[in-house]
Design an enzyme around this catalytic site. Structure first.
Site, PDB file in Angstrom:
ATOM      1  N   SER A  27       0.801  -1.219   0.000  1.00  0.00           N
ATOM      2  CA  SER A  27       0.000   0.000   0.000  1.00  0.00           C
ATOM      3  C   SER A  27       0.836   1.272   0.000  1.00  0.00           C
ATOM      4  O   SER A  27       0.381   2.320  -0.469  1.00  0.00           O
ATOM      5  CB  SER A  27      -0.940   0.011   1.216  1.00  0.00           C
ATOM      6  OG  SER A  27      -0.205  -0.135   2.423  1.00  0.00           O
ATOM      7  N   GLY A  64      -1.860  -4.262   0.895  1.00  0.00           N
ATOM      8  CA  GLY A  64      -2.012  -5.453   1.731  1.00  0.00           C
ATOM      9  C   GLY A  64      -1.090  -6.596   1.377  1.00  0.00           C
ATOM     10  O   GLY A  64      -1.077  -7.621   2.067  1.00  0.00           O
ATOM     11  N   ASN A  93       3.743  -5.493   5.792  1.00  0.00           N
ATOM     12  CA  ASN A  93       2.550  -6.270   6.143  1.00  0.00           C
ATOM     13  C   ASN A  93       2.905  -7.597   6.800  1.00  0.00           C
ATOM     14  O   ASN A  93       2.107  -8.144   7.568  1.00  0.00           O
ATOM     15  CB  ASN A  93       1.679  -6.496   4.906  1.00  0.00           C
ATOM     16  CG  ASN A  93       0.964  -5.233   4.480  1.00  0.00           C
ATOM     17  OD1 ASN A  93       0.356  -4.542   5.296  1.00  0.00           O
ATOM     18  ND2 ASN A  93       1.045  -4.910   3.201  1.00  0.00           N
ATOM     19  N   ASP A 177      -5.317   6.281  10.071  1.00  0.00           N
ATOM     20  CA  ASP A 177      -4.942   4.952  10.573  1.00  0.00           C
ATOM     21  C   ASP A 177      -3.541   4.910  11.154  1.00  0.00           C
ATOM     22  O   ASP A 177      -3.126   3.912  11.710  1.00  0.00           O
ATOM     23  CB  ASP A 177      -5.075   3.903   9.468  1.00  0.00           C
ATOM     24  CG  ASP A 177      -4.187   4.174   8.256  1.00  0.00           C
ATOM     25  OD1 ASP A 177      -3.291   5.049   8.341  1.00  0.00           O
ATOM     26  OD2 ASP A 177      -4.382   3.514   7.222  1.00  0.00           O
ATOM     27  N   HIS A 180      -0.561   4.673   6.994  1.00  0.00           N
ATOM     28  CA  HIS A 180      -0.329   5.086   5.619  1.00  0.00           C
ATOM     29  C   HIS A 180      -0.032   6.581   5.531  1.00  0.00           C
ATOM     30  O   HIS A 180      -0.796   7.391   6.042  1.00  0.00           O
ATOM     31  CB  HIS A 180      -1.554   4.751   4.764  1.00  0.00           C
ATOM     32  CG  HIS A 180      -1.835   3.290   4.695  1.00  0.00           C
ATOM     33  ND1 HIS A 180      -2.762   2.675   5.514  1.00  0.00           N
ATOM     34  CD2 HIS A 180      -1.265   2.315   3.942  1.00  0.00           C
ATOM     35  CE1 HIS A 180      -2.775   1.379   5.248  1.00  0.00           C
ATOM     36  NE2 HIS A 180      -1.876   1.136   4.304  1.00  0.00           N
TER      37      HIS A 180
END
Length: 202
Positions: A27, A64, A93, A177, A180
């Site tokens: 991402s 992801g 991830n 979040d 990011h």
């Protein structure tokens, strides 16, 4: 971003097309949560044009994705695009999911080796985890990237988010979040990648 052309015989492609920079990421490279064209990979495409460097960017990043996913996808990407440079931006991830570090290391090594065997130069983008993961885990995770780079003779960006995640006001450069980066952070990400990538394009 420049369109990706259909596969053609290697001789014809070599004569007609500029070298390909393939970005295999998650991402952080797939423009998650930001406008299309605002991410560091799109900025790289424009940087190459501004610097009059004849290279074409192919962004094969998927939000992801893990190192296992990248390892599975890479062979087909190498056959299709025949890149001159492969930028591997994966591993974050794996840490978020608590996957074994030896598996992450093995996957990164396998991707670097496969790219090298296909004739591409490799640039590995290093990552770090937040302090709440624990000091020992954080050190061992961060050490995976330079270890693989040394073993596979790949170029290395020590920390992709340097100047972003390690700033005193880092929260201002992340989305809600806190994982990011915002669009405002992506020029700094490109600034981390560019010096090492530029060497590989000479």
């Amino acid at each position: 971003m420049r369109c990706t052309l259909a596969a053609a015989p290697l001789g014809a492609r070599a004569a007609a097309e500029p070298p390909v920079v393939l970005v295999l990421g998650d991402s952080l490279s797939a423009e998650y949560g930001i406008a299309r064209g605002a991410g560091w990979v799109a900025l790289l495409d424009r940087k190459l044009s501004a610097e009059k460097i004849a290279a074409r960017v192919v962004n094969a990043s998927i939000s992801g994705d893990t190192t296992s996913g990248g390892r599975a996808r890479l062979p087909a990407l190498l056959r299709t695009h025949r890149p001159a440079v492969v930028v591997i931006e994966l591993g974050g991830n794996d840490a978020l999911r608590g996957l074994p570090l030896d598996m992450t290391e093995a996957n990164l090594a396998a991707m670097a080796q496969a790219a090298g065997q296909a004739g591409a130069k490799v640039l590995l983008a290093g990552m770090q985890v937040p302090p709440n993961y624990g000091g020992d885990y954080g050190r061992r995770f961060a050490a995976v990237f330079p270890k693989v780079a040394r073993a596979q003779q790949a170029a290395l960006v020590p920390f992709l988010l340097k100047g972003v995640a390690d700033r005193p006001d880092a929260a201002a450069l992340f989305q809600a979040d806190r994982i990011h980066p915002t669009a405002e952070a992506h020029p700094a990400i490109l600034a981390n990648v560019w010096p090492e990538l530029r060497k590989l394009l000479r």
